[in-house]
Write a protein that holds these residues in place. Structure first.
Motif, mmCIF file in Angstrom:
data_model
loop_
_atom_site.group_PDB
_atom_site.id
_atom_site.type_symbol
_atom_site.label_atom_id
_atom_site.label_comp_id
_atom_site.label_asym_id
_atom_site.label_seq_id
_atom_site.Cartn_x
_atom_site.Cartn_y
_atom_site.Cartn_z
ATOM 1 N N ALA A 183 0.828 -1.203 0.000
ATOM 2 C CA ALA A 183 0.000 0.000 0.000
ATOM 3 C C ALA A 183 0.864 1.255 0.000
ATOM 4 O O ALA A 183 0.604 2.210 -0.747
ATOM 5 N N HIS A 184 1.919 1.260 0.814
ATOM 6 C CA HIS A 184 2.815 2.420 0.855
ATOM 7 C C HIS A 184 3.525 2.614 -0.484
ATOM 8 O O HIS A 184 3.680 3.750 -0.962
ATOM 9 N N THR A 185 3.957 1.502 -1.094
ATOM 10 C CA THR A 185 4.618 1.606 -2.396
ATOM 11 C C THR A 185 3.666 2.147 -3.456
ATOM 12 O O THR A 185 4.048 2.971 -4.294
ATOM 13 N N THR A 186 2.410 1.681 -3.413
ATOM 14 C CA THR A 186 1.418 2.161 -4.374
ATOM 15 C C THR A 186 1.168 3.652 -4.204
ATOM 16 O O THR A 186 1.061 4.392 -5.190
ATOM 17 N N VAL A 187 1.072 4.090 -2.966
ATOM 18 C CA VAL A 187 0.850 5.522 -2.715
ATOM 19 C C VAL A 187 2.041 6.337 -3.220
ATOM 20 O O VAL A 187 1.865 7.404 -3.838
ATOM 21 N N MET A 188 3.259 5.834 -2.989
ATOM 22 C CA MET A 188 4.442 6.550 -3.455
ATOM 23 C C MET A 188 4.482 6.618 -4.981
ATOM 24 O O MET A 188 4.782 7.674 -5.565
ATOM 25 N N LEU A 189 4.158 5.499 -5.645
ATOM 26 C CA LEU A 189 4.139 5.497 -7.107
ATOM 27 C C LEU A 189 3.068 6.439 -7.641
ATOM 28 O O LEU A 189 3.300 7.186 -8.598
ATOM 29 N N GLY A 190 1.879 6.387 -7.027
ATOM 30 C CA GLY A 190 0.812 7.285 -7.457
ATOM 31 C C GLY A 190 1.175 8.746 -7.262
ATOM 32 O O GLY A 190 0.908 9.592 -8.128
ATOM 33 N N THR A 191 1.812 9.049 -6.133
ATOM 34 C CA THR A 191 2.251 10.421 -5.890
ATOM 35 C C THR A 191 3.293 10.855 -6.913
ATOM 36 O O THR A 191 3.271 11.991 -7.410
ATOM 37 N N GLY A 192 4.190 9.940 -7.256
ATOM 38 C CA GLY A 192 5.190 10.259 -8.272
ATOM 39 C C GLY A 192 4.570 10.531 -9.629
ATOM 40 O O GLY A 192 4.966 11.468 -10.339
ATOM 41 N N VAL A 193 3.577 9.709 -9.998
ATOM 42 C CA VAL A 193 2.892 9.929 -11.285
ATOM 43 C C VAL A 193 2.164 11.265 -11.284
ATOM 44 O O VAL A 193 2.195 12.016 -12.272
ATOM 45 N N LEU A 194 1.494 11.593 -10.175
ATOM 46 C CA LEU A 194 0.800 12.885 -10.082
ATOM 47 C C LEU A 194 1.776 14.049 -10.211
ATOM 48 O O LEU A 194 1.491 15.044 -10.899
ATOM 49 N N LEU A 195 2.934 13.932 -9.559
ATOM 50 C CA LEU A 195 3.926 14.996 -9.655
ATOM 51 C C LEU A 195 4.427 15.153 -11.090
ATOM 52 O O LEU A 195 4.598 16.278 -11.585
ATOM 53 N N LEU A 196 4.644 14.030 -11.776
ATOM 54 C CA LEU A 196 5.085 14.100 -13.173
ATOM 55 C C LEU A 196 4.018 14.747 -14.048
ATOM 56 O O LEU A 196 4.338 15.547 -14.945
ATOM 57 N N VAL A 197 2.764 14.404 -13.806
ATOM 58 C CA VAL A 197 1.679 15.006 -14.588
ATOM 59 C C VAL A 197 1.628 16.513 -14.351
ATOM 60 O O VAL A 197 1.504 17.310 -15.301
ATOM 61 N N PHE A 198 1.735 16.918 -13.087
ATOM 62 C CA PHE A 198 1.688 18.349 -12.779
ATOM 63 C C PHE A 198 2.896 19.088 -13.372
ATOM 64 O O PHE A 198 2.765 20.206 -13.877
ATOM 65 N N ILE A 199 4.081 18.468 -13.315
ATOM 66 C CA ILE A 199 5.262 19.099 -13.882
ATOM 67 C C ILE A 199 5.114 19.262 -15.392
ATOM 68 O O ILE A 199 5.421 20.331 -15.960
ATOM 69 N N ALA A 200 4.629 18.206 -16.055
ATOM 70 C CA ALA A 200 4.416 18.297 -17.498
ATOM 71 C C ALA A 200 3.392 19.373 -17.837
ATOM 72 O O ALA A 200 3.551 20.108 -18.826
ATOM 73 N N MET A 201 2.353 19.472 -17.027
ATOM 74 C CA MET A 201 1.333 20.488 -17.280
ATOM 75 C C MET A 201 1.891 21.891 -17.076
ATOM 76 O O MET A 201 1.613 22.811 -17.858
ATOM 77 N N VAL A 202 2.709 22.086 -16.030
ATOM 78 C CA VAL A 202 3.308 23.402 -15.777
ATOM 79 C C VAL A 202 4.203 23.809 -16.937
ATOM 80 O O VAL A 202 4.156 24.958 -17.419
ATOM 81 N N LEU A 203 5.037 22.872 -17.420
ATOM 82 C CA LEU A 203 5.911 23.186 -18.549
ATOM 83 C C LEU A 203 5.103 23.514 -19.795
ATOM 84 O O LEU A 203 5.451 24.437 -20.558
ATOM 85 N N THR A 204 4.023 22.774 -20.022
ATOM 86 C CA THR A 204 3.174 23.060 -21.175
ATOM 87 C C THR A 204 2.564 24.452 -21.083
ATOM 88 O O THR A 204 2.523 25.199 -22.074
ATOM 89 N N VAL A 205 2.089 24.810 -19.904
ATOM 90 C CA VAL A 205 1.496 26.143 -19.724
ATOM 91 C C VAL A 205 2.549 27.231 -19.887
ATOM 92 O O VAL A 205 2.276 28.304 -20.462
ATOM 93 N N VAL A 206 3.771 26.996 -19.414
ATOM 94 C CA VAL A 206 4.842 27.982 -19.571
ATOM 95 C C VAL A 206 5.107 28.241 -21.053
ATOM 96 O O VAL A 206 5.181 29.399 -21.511
ATOM 97 N N PHE A 207 5.233 27.151 -21.827
ATOM 98 C CA PHE A 207 5.485 27.321 -23.261
ATOM 99 C C PHE A 207 4.302 27.984 -23.960
ATOM 100 O O PHE A 207 4.486 28.824 -24.843
ATOM 101 N N ALA A 208 3.081 27.595 -23.563
ATOM 102 C CA ALA A 208 1.904 28.206 -24.180
ATOM 103 C C ALA A 208 1.808 29.682 -23.837
ATOM 104 O O ALA A 208 1.468 30.518 -24.696
ATOM 105 N N THR A 209 2.127 30.037 -22.594
ATOM 106 C CA THR A 209 2.076 31.451 -22.205
ATOM 107 C C THR A 209 3.134 32.265 -22.932
ATOM 108 O O THR A 209 2.865 33.374 -23.411
ATOM 109 N N ARG A 210 4.325 31.707 -23.026
ATOM 110 C CA ARG A 210 5.379 32.419 -23.750
ATOM 111 C C ARG A 210 5.025 32.556 -25.229
ATOM 112 O O ARG A 210 5.336 33.578 -25.871
#
Length: 337
Positions: A183-210
């Motif tokens: 359960a702890h490993t699953t939560v860590m993996l899920g948190t990592g995936v969420l962070l990657l999704v948010f990072i990708a979204m932030v970079l996309t918004v930065v490029f779109a804004t620029r």
């Protein structure tokens, strides 16, 4: 004759005031167009990111609830196994093992797994129609315990070993530890995936804004030159990207919620089939519950706010770069030339 002339003068005097009033209430056009190809593409990207984020969040929630259910079921019971031996009266040994276990504080009930139930447990490996008496198959006693006040397993194990040498006690601690670790490993993996999704979204918004700033740079420079503050320009871009992020995150979150609803509906319609039973045993029911849907809604809000904040910071940073270039005569001359 005098009255018409006075009326004309009054009307001519009122016309400038009316025009000034119309100029005051005239709405200003937005800096960015409300809809274009870049905005539509960004909406699709944010919708995909929101869908993946909500899908990850729901999957982690399902696995956690299933692991908690497994842990609760395992921790409520312990198992006494008695191996067959020459000269051993199995039925008497089973009864004696159950009685010994029930003498300990923290035990609630004891159940001997009969021959028919044991044969059903072995049926997936040995087939049906098995005569349990022809094989040296261990027999089981299942003891239900109090989770809040468990018995002394070491003392019970020692007493069983002294009374019945062929008996062994399994308190399932190994399985519980593995479930907690999973359960702890699953939560860590899920948190990592969420962070990657948010990072990708932030970079996309930065490029779109620029990109949007680059296409409207002359407008931003003119507004800034005539006295518009950086916060005003940033607010205009912030409103634009807030609308896009709300639309995209709402679409992605709604698709994720519909996915879980459809999966739960299909699972309920195909219940008691081997495929559904295996999926249910591994992942639990495809239902995230009220808290899960609340988490999907919260994810939508977080994505919208994160997109808006990223756009604002990017605009402020770009305007700062424009001011820096303008204040540097060497770089400004180089750019002008």
């Amino acid at each position: 004759m005098i009255e018409p002339a006075s009326k004309n003068r009054a009307q001519s005097a009122a016309q400038p005031q009316q025009k000034r009033a119309e100029m005051r209430v005239r709405p200003t056009a937005p800096i960015l167009p409300p809809s274009n190809i870049q905005g539509n593409a960004l909406t699709v990207v944010i919708a995909i990111m929101a869908f993946l984020a909500c899908l990850t969040l729901g999957g982690v929630s399902m696995v956690r609830s299933t692991a908690a259910s497994w842990e609760s079921q395992i921790s409520r019971e312990i198992t006494i196994q008695i191996k067959p031996d020459d000269g051993l009266d199995m039925e008497k040994a089973l009864t004696q093992a159950r009685d010994i276990a029930m003498t300990f504080v923290g035990t609630k009930s004891g159940q001997i797994v009969d021959e028919a139930a044991t044969a059903r447990l072995l049926e997936p490996w040995l087939g049906s129609g098995l005569d349990i008496k022809e094989l040296p198959v261990p027999r089981l006693v299942i003891i239900t315990i109090d989770e809040t006040n468990p018995p002394d397993f070491d003392a019970m194990r020692s007493l069983l070993k002294e009374s019945i040498p062929q008996a062994s006690l399994d308190d399932h601690r190994t399985w519980v530890d593995r479930l907690v670790s999973m359960a702890h490993t699953t939560v860590m993996l899920g948190t990592g995936v969420l962070l990657l999704v948010f990072i990708a979204m932030v970079l996309t918004v930065v490029f779109a804004t620029r990109g949007a700033l680059s296409g409207n740079r002359h407008i931003v420079e003119v507004l800034h030159f005539v006295g518009a503050e950086s916060s005003f320009v940033a607010t205009e871009f912030q409103k634009h990207f807030l609308k896009i992020s709300l639309k995209g995150s709402a679409i992605g979150s709604a698709l994720a919620a519909l996915f879980f609803l459809a999966a739960g509906f299909l699972q309920s319609r195909t219940i008691a089939t081997p495929q559904t039973d295996q999926a249910t045993a591994l992942f639990g029911t495809f239902s995230v519950g009220a808290l899960g849907y609340l988490g999907i809604f919260a994810t939508m809000i977080v994505i919208a706010l994160l997109t808006t904040l990223t756009a604002r910071l990017t605009v402020m940073r770009t305007i700062y770069e424009i001011d820096t270039l303008r204040s540097d005569p060497t770089r400004s001359d180089g750019i002008a030339n």
